[in-house]
Design an enzyme around this catalytic site. Sequence first.
Site, mmCIF file in Angstrom:
data_model
loop_
_atom_site.group_PDB
_atom_site.id
_atom_site.type_symbol
_atom_site.label_atom_id
_atom_site.label_comp_id
_atom_site.label_asym_id
_atom_site.label_seq_id
_atom_site.Cartn_x
_atom_site.Cartn_y
_atom_site.Cartn_z
ATOM 1 N N ASP A 62 53.051 8.165 30.243
ATOM 2 C CA ASP A 62 53.951 8.705 31.263
ATOM 3 C C ASP A 62 55.206 9.255 30.596
ATOM 4 O O ASP A 62 56.324 8.926 30.962
ATOM 5 C CB ASP A 62 54.302 7.603 32.265
ATOM 6 C CG ASP A 62 54.986 8.136 33.515
ATOM 7 O OD1 ASP A 62 54.860 9.340 33.806
ATOM 8 O OD2 ASP A 62 55.655 7.346 34.192
ATOM 9 N N LEU A 63 54.993 10.110 29.627
ATOM 10 C CA LEU A 63 56.091 10.661 28.845
ATOM 11 C C LEU A 63 56.743 11.800 29.629
ATOM 12 O O LEU A 63 56.232 12.910 29.692
ATOM 13 C CB LEU A 63 55.560 11.143 27.502
ATOM 14 C CG LEU A 63 56.559 11.458 26.417
ATOM 15 C CD1 LEU A 63 57.475 10.273 26.142
ATOM 16 C CD2 LEU A 63 55.827 11.841 25.141
#
Length: 176
Positions: free
Chosen positions: A25-26
């Site tokens: 979930d960058l």
Amino acid sequence: MSELPFIFKISKISIVHKHPIVHGDLTPLNVLIDDDERAVLTDFGLSVILGGFTNLSVTYTDAKIGGALAWAAPELFPDHQADSKGPNPSPSSDVYSFACLMYLIFTGSRLWPDITGLNTMMRAKTGRRPSNPGTIDTRYWSLIEQCWAELPSSRPKISDVLAAVVRYLNDDGQKY
């Protein structure tokens, strides 16, 4: 280009990938800058531990409908079948997301600022990417495009991406 150096102290991503962990979930909201101007990753809620945990699964769109779709690799989205789930995040999907962060740093805008939700997902799945707006040095643009490769196996490793960025910065007289 004054924004560039602080974000590329993001070597934490490389460190994460040295261990069997994928962030998954960058996004800009999950990258904080500490007092030493180093990027620190937060929110490991979608992280995946690689190897030995075959029952872990992520339904990316169920968990992250909204802004995070703009940063997600296309392979993370489920197919059109109602019961289909996309694969778990991988080091390659983190590399794709990192390229989206690079694009944001250079342009001040996410990939599709005027499009949200499922429309963003459809653009990614059909291989659509923005073109260079003319403000991104060709070396960095080439790197971004490599990280956006359609096939996850064609994307470079994050350690290679970070090494290239450091090399470019050093070539430009910035020591990192």
